[in-house]
Write a protein that holds these residues in place. Structure first.
Motif, PDB file in Angstrom:
ATOM      1  N   THR A  64      -2.170  -1.120  -6.381  1.00 47.96           N
ATOM      2  CA  THR A  64      -3.289  -0.838  -5.478  1.00 47.96           C
ATOM      3  C   THR A  64      -3.960   0.485  -5.810  1.00 47.96           C
ATOM      4  O   THR A  64      -3.375   1.355  -6.464  1.00 47.96           O
ATOM      5  CB  THR A  64      -2.799  -0.792  -4.020  1.00 47.96           C
ATOM      6  N   ALA A  65      -5.192   0.624  -5.336  1.00 45.71           N
ATOM      7  CA  ALA A  65      -5.950   1.843  -5.594  1.00 45.71           C
ATOM      8  C   ALA A  65      -5.247   3.062  -5.019  1.00 45.71           C
ATOM      9  O   ALA A  65      -5.299   4.152  -5.596  1.00 45.71           O
ATOM     10  CB  ALA A  65      -7.360   1.706  -5.019  1.00 45.71           C
ATOM     11  N   ASP A  66      -4.570   2.895  -3.858  1.00 45.45           N
ATOM     12  CA  ASP A  66      -3.896   4.045  -3.243  1.00 45.45           C
ATOM     13  C   ASP A  66      -2.426   4.170  -3.656  1.00 45.45           C
ATOM     14  O   ASP A  66      -1.732   5.097  -3.245  1.00 45.45           O
ATOM     15  CB  ASP A  66      -3.998   3.984  -1.709  1.00 45.45           C
ATOM     16  N   GLY A  67      -1.952   3.223  -4.467  1.00 40.46           N
ATOM     17  CA  GLY A  67      -0.577   3.298  -4.949  1.00 40.46           C
ATOM     18  C   GLY A  67       0.467   3.175  -3.872  1.00 40.46           C
ATOM     19  O   GLY A  67       1.596   3.668  -4.032  1.00 40.46           O
ATOM     20  N   SER A  68       0.154   2.494  -2.788  1.00 38.25           N
ATOM     21  CA  SER A  68       1.063   2.461  -1.629  1.00 38.25           C
ATOM     22  C   SER A  68       2.394   1.779  -1.919  1.00 38.25           C
ATOM     23  O   SER A  68       3.386   2.049  -1.248  1.00 38.25           O
ATOM     24  CB  SER A  68       0.372   1.770  -0.450  1.00 38.25           C
ATOM     25  N   ASP A  69       2.434   0.899  -2.941  1.00 39.72           N
ATOM     26  CA  ASP A  69       3.695   0.260  -3.312  1.00 39.72           C
ATOM     27  C   ASP A  69       4.382   0.968  -4.474  1.00 39.72           C
ATOM     28  O   ASP A  69       5.356   0.463  -5.035  1.00 39.72           O
ATOM     29  CB  ASP A  69       3.451  -1.211  -3.696  1.00 39.72           C
ATOM     30  N   PRO A 109       0.149   2.670  -8.711  1.00 41.54           N
ATOM     31  CA  PRO A 109      -1.292   2.881  -8.549  1.00 41.54           C
ATOM     32  C   PRO A 109      -2.091   2.247  -9.677  1.00 41.54           C
ATOM     33  O   PRO A 109      -1.593   2.065 -10.795  1.00 41.54           O
ATOM     34  CB  PRO A 109      -1.422   4.407  -8.600  1.00 41.54           C
ATOM     35  N   GLU A 115      -4.183   2.157 -12.691  1.00 48.72           N
ATOM     36  CA  GLU A 115      -4.229   3.136 -13.783  1.00 48.72           C
ATOM     37  C   GLU A 115      -4.535   2.393 -15.082  1.00 48.72           C
ATOM     38  O   GLU A 115      -3.697   1.612 -15.555  1.00 48.72           O
ATOM     39  CB  GLU A 115      -2.883   3.851 -13.888  1.00 48.72           C
ATOM     40  N   ASP A 168      -6.350  -8.868  -6.021  1.00 43.09           N
ATOM     41  CA  ASP A 168      -6.277  -7.419  -6.237  1.00 43.09           C
ATOM     42  C   ASP A 168      -7.121  -6.978  -7.434  1.00 43.09           C
ATOM     43  O   ASP A 168      -7.658  -5.862  -7.446  1.00 43.09           O
ATOM     44  CB  ASP A 168      -4.824  -6.974  -6.417  1.00 43.09           C
ATOM     45  N   GLN A 200      -8.958  -4.061  -5.814  1.00 39.55           N
ATOM     46  CA  GLN A 200      -8.286  -2.790  -6.063  1.00 39.55           C
ATOM     47  C   GLN A 200      -8.724  -2.117  -7.368  1.00 39.55           C
ATOM     48  O   GLN A 200      -8.572  -0.912  -7.519  1.00 39.55           O
ATOM     49  CB  GLN A 200      -6.758  -2.990  -6.085  1.00 39.55           C
TER      50      GLN A 200
END
Length: 344
Positions: free
Chosen positions: A31-36, A39, A41, A143, A147
């Protein structure tokens, strides 16, 4: 999705019963926010696919339409696999040149040493660690649209536009249940009753889709969306595989005028037909599913020339890419063997 089995006596049919797909996937998201923990990249992840697999084919198409080739590299496994895993037998020395592995299984075990389920494509692998991130194919393609927007090409289409998401999700749900998975429910049925139920459900839904598409060019809205990608990858395999091999034989796709024209329209659209390898598709199903096709003999037909005939769907209006533009041709290293497609 592309399930592992065996090329010598593999078990796909549940005797006496109804086919049930294991839908437990590695649900980690990039995800864009790297929540898992993963991120977005560019250059970090590798998409592993087989051109034979309809579920992987979705990701190939979406990645192409959005112009993510430079951001996410792609490894292509061969069209067949053994009981352990998809293998990289198309690559020199049988190893993926980026991941350095012979089997996709190695990336799964690198993250989950006791991974208990099938080794499936598509899968996104974290290149620095060599570990699989996710094989949740339905979420993966969404995604890529939502994302990875910072890395989309200029003119990338909106495949999952917010105003249409509820309708796209609704269409996707019934198409998955009755068509995408429905052909497998026919082919892997272990009883006459289970097969007949799946057969009627499949063709009832194809009739419904024909009615829907008789007066509109695309499934949702006036441009190509995720819904069209998901239906296309099943339709393009219908006559080469599902009609005969999976006993989906009320009609061929070529005998369903609306769906045949719709499928040709998409096939002739950049990003769709240029991802299709009919040789890989046929070899996978007929060689791997030995409990259905014990000899492993691969049929020579059908004739592919019809895919390039006029479809006249543009008369219904619509704009294939909405406010966007067509993708450029695929990179040379990712082009389908000309002998395996009518798009020569």
């Amino acid at each position: 999705m592309g399930e592992t089995g065996t090329t010598s006596g593999g078990k796909y049919v549940e005797p006496g019963g109804e086919f049930s797909r294991d839908q437990r996937y590695i649900a980690t998201r990039i995800t864009a926010d790297g929540s898992d923990g993963y991120p977005v990249e560019p250059g970090r992840y590798r998409l592993v696919v087989s051109r034979a697999c309809p579920w992987a084919n979705r990701l190939i198409i979406v990645r192409r339409l959005l112009g993510l080739e430079d951001a996410i590299s792609m490894g292509v496994a061969g069209p067949t696999h053994d009981e352990l895993s998809w293998t990289f037998d198309l690559d020199p020395d049988g190893r993926d040149p980026v991941l350095g592995i012979e089997r996709l299984r190695e990336a799964y075990l690198a993250r989950h040493p006791d991974y208990p389920r099938g080794i499936t494509v598509p899968a996104l692998v974290d290149v620095p660690t060599g570990q699989v991130v996710t094989n949740d194919y339905a979420q993966m393609s969404l995604d890529l649209s939502t994302q990875w927007t910072a890395h989309h090409r200029e003119g990338a289409p909106q495949l999952y536009p917010e105003p249409l998401r509820a309708e796209i999700d609704e269409v996707n749900a019934v198409v998955f249940a009755d068509v995408n998975n429905g052909v497998y429910r026919c082919g892997f049925a272990g009883s006459q009753k289970a097969y007949e139920q799946a057969y009627h459900r499949l063709f009832d839904r194809l009739d419904w889709l024909s009615e829907r598409l008789a007066e509109q060019r695309y499934l949702v809205g006036d441009a190509i969306t995720e819904a069209d990608v998901r239906l296309f990858t099943t339709l393009v395999r219908f006559d080469p595989v599902y009609h005969g091999h999976f006993k989906c034989n009320r009609q061929k796709l070529t005998e369903m005028p609306v769906l045949w024209a719709y499928a040709r329209d998409l096939f002739q659209t950049p990003g769709f037909g240029d991802t299709i390898d009919f040789d890989h598709i046929k070899r996978h199903y007929y060689e791997v599913h030995r409990d259905i096709n014990p000899t492993g003999v691969v049929p020579l037909g059908p004739d592919l020339a019809g895919w390039l005939t006029p479809h006249d769907r543009e008369e219904l209006g619509g704009r294939p890419f909405g406010d966007g533009t067509a993708p450029p041709p695929p990179p040379p290293a990712e082009r389908v063997d000309p002998a395996h497609t009518p798009l020569r």
